[in-house]
Motif scaffolding. Structure first.
Motif, PDB file in Angstrom:
ATOM      1  N   ARG A  46       0.831  -1.199   0.000  1.00  0.00           N
ATOM      2  CA  ARG A  46       0.000   0.000   0.000  1.00  0.00           C
ATOM      3  C   ARG A  46       0.870   1.256   0.000  1.00  0.00           C
ATOM      4  NH1 ARG A  46      -2.388  -3.447   3.838  1.00  0.00           N
ATOM      5  NH2 ARG A  46      -4.624  -3.853   3.533  1.00  0.00           N
ATOM      6  N   LYS A  47       0.457   2.242  -0.744  1.00  0.00           N
ATOM      7  CA  LYS A  47       1.102   3.552  -0.711  1.00  0.00           C
ATOM      8  C   LYS A  47       0.118   4.526  -0.082  1.00  0.00           C
ATOM      9  CE  LYS A  47       3.737   4.813  -4.115  1.00  0.00           C
ATOM     10  NZ  LYS A  47       4.216   5.304  -5.438  1.00  0.00           N
ATOM     11  N   ILE A  48       0.496   5.070   1.078  1.00  0.00           N
ATOM     12  CA  ILE A  48      -0.394   5.922   1.856  1.00  0.00           C
ATOM     13  C   ILE A  48       0.126   7.353   1.866  1.00  0.00           C
ATOM     14  CG2 ILE A  48      -1.319   6.364   4.177  1.00  0.00           C
ATOM     15  CD1 ILE A  48      -1.285   3.399   4.681  1.00  0.00           C
ATOM     16  N   GLY A  49      -0.775   8.307   1.787  1.00  0.00           N
ATOM     17  CA  GLY A  49      -0.401   9.708   1.921  1.00  0.00           C
ATOM     18  C   GLY A  49      -0.282  10.416   0.594  1.00  0.00           C
ATOM     19  N   ASN A  50      -0.910  11.556   0.502  1.00  0.00           N
ATOM     20  CA  ASN A  50      -0.828  12.404  -0.681  1.00  0.00           C
ATOM     21  C   ASN A  50       0.195  13.497  -0.420  1.00  0.00           C
ATOM     22  OD1 ASN A  50      -1.184  14.359  -2.679  1.00  0.00           O
ATOM     23  ND2 ASN A  50      -3.376  13.978  -2.857  1.00  0.00           N
ATOM     24  N   PRO A  51       1.371  13.442  -1.073  1.00  0.00           N
ATOM     25  CA  PRO A  51       2.410  14.427  -0.763  1.00  0.00           C
ATOM     26  C   PRO A  51       1.973  15.861  -1.028  1.00  0.00           C
ATOM     27  CG  PRO A  51       3.001  13.131  -2.697  1.00  0.00           C
ATOM     28  CD  PRO A  51       1.811  12.472  -2.095  1.00  0.00           C
TER      29      PRO A  51
END
Length: 335
Positions: A46-51
């Motif tokens: 999973r890739k979490i977080g919107n930069p």
């Protein structure tokens, strides 16, 4: 903001935390969106977080933000598109990093590169963990400001930061007894929670100081450890020692400092940096002399302070390094 007020704010339960404590579960698929995964060694993480959103925060410099992790809500294995520093303000925070369990204790720091898979276990009511989210450009700028541009340690860390290709590294800083780490984090939090127009500049400087303290703590930990250090870590420690003691540094002293034999220390430096011990010492001495000249010292005073007894030798080495005489270097900018 008073520190007692800060403690109370961090301990207050949010509505979400009350729901988690009552048994509610967060649906991580809602936060991920479609196709929001990273391929790590053939596994989709999973890739979490919107930069774009995560790195913009009131009171914070561009590219840096601080968030408190929710309690009672474990976070599954994931990666980010940014660098993250986990800090335990109070209690402890169980983690799994690159598949291995890791317990982060109070006042300890965990630096996670962007593609390092990690999960966070459930935090109890009195466990406060903060995430400092940093863009790679912000981290690079902070490293450049927190260490001297001529510092061998600075160059080493900047190279490690930019040359790494998979960005799966992490560093656990055992800073439980560091008053500075706690103080810098508290002051950054106060600026975050009660911002003023000057808060971004204040936080930037505090973050630079935090990096200096973490690097010093890491080097000290390497020297206390009974386990053999990685060559790259040994080189970082060696170059830091040379920078501090360039004016009177001897190979035997460096070897004792690192608990290595002189021959091994010399060979390690040559293999890892491409330069001999004496070349590194000369670089440190010349950098010290150049800094003194910038501050207005005469060539003779700068040479003496940098450890040179032979002025002719100093002039020769300085010209080789900077392409001009010490006097010309000093007069570059009118005073």
């Amino acid at each position: 903001m008073e520190l007692a007020r800060l403690d109370n704010l961090l301990l207050e339960l949010t509505d979400s935390e009350r729901a988690y404590r009552a048994g509610a579960h967060y649906d991580w698929s809602d936060a991920l969106g479609q196709g929001n995964q990273a391929d790590i060694d053939g596994r989709f993480i999973r890739k979490i977080g919107n930069p774009t959103l995560a790195l913009h925060q009131e009171g914070m410099p561009e590219g840096l933000s601080i968030v408190r992790n929710s309690r009672f809500n474990p976070v599954p294995e994931h990666v980010h598109d940014y660098v993250e520093i986990s800090y335990v303000y109070r209690g402890r925070a169980p983690q799994i990093v690159n598949g291995a369990p890791l317990m982060l204790a109070q006042n300890e720091v965990l630096l996670l590169d962007a593609a390092c898979p990690h999960a966070v276990g459930e935090l109890g009511e009195h466990d406060i963990m903060l995430s400092v989210i940093i863009s790679r450009p912000m981290l690079r700028r902070s490293l450049e400001q927190s260490l001297s541009p001529t510092s061998a340690v600075s160059r080493f860390l900047l190279n490690a930061l930019t040359d790494e290709t998979d960005h799966r590294g992490h560093v656990h800083f055992h800073t439980g007894g560091s008053r500075r780490v706690r103080r810098y984090m508290q002051e950054m939090l106060c600026e975050r929670l009660d911002p003023t127009p000057a808060s971004p500049q204040i936080v930037s400087r505090l973050f630079e100081l935090l990096l200096v303290e973490l690097m010093q703590s890491y080097e000290a930990g390497l020297l206390r450890s009974d386990a053999p250090a990685l060559p790259s870590a040994q080189v970082a420690a060696a170059m830091g020692y040379i920078e501090r003691h360039a004016c009177d540094c001897a190979l035997d002293d460096l070897a004792r400092h690192l608990h290595l034999s002189p021959n091994y220390a010399s060979a390690l430096l040559k293999r890892q940096t491409g330069r001999t011990f004496m070349q590194l010492v000369q670089e440190g001495r010349l950098a010290r002399a150049a800094a003194l000249l910038d501050a207005g010292a005469t060539a003779e005073a700068a040479a003496r302070e940098a450890g040179y007894a032979n002025m002719s030798f100093f002039y020769k080495k300085f010209a080789e390094r900077y392409g001009c005489t010490p006097a010309a270097y000093r007069q570059r900018f009118p005073r």
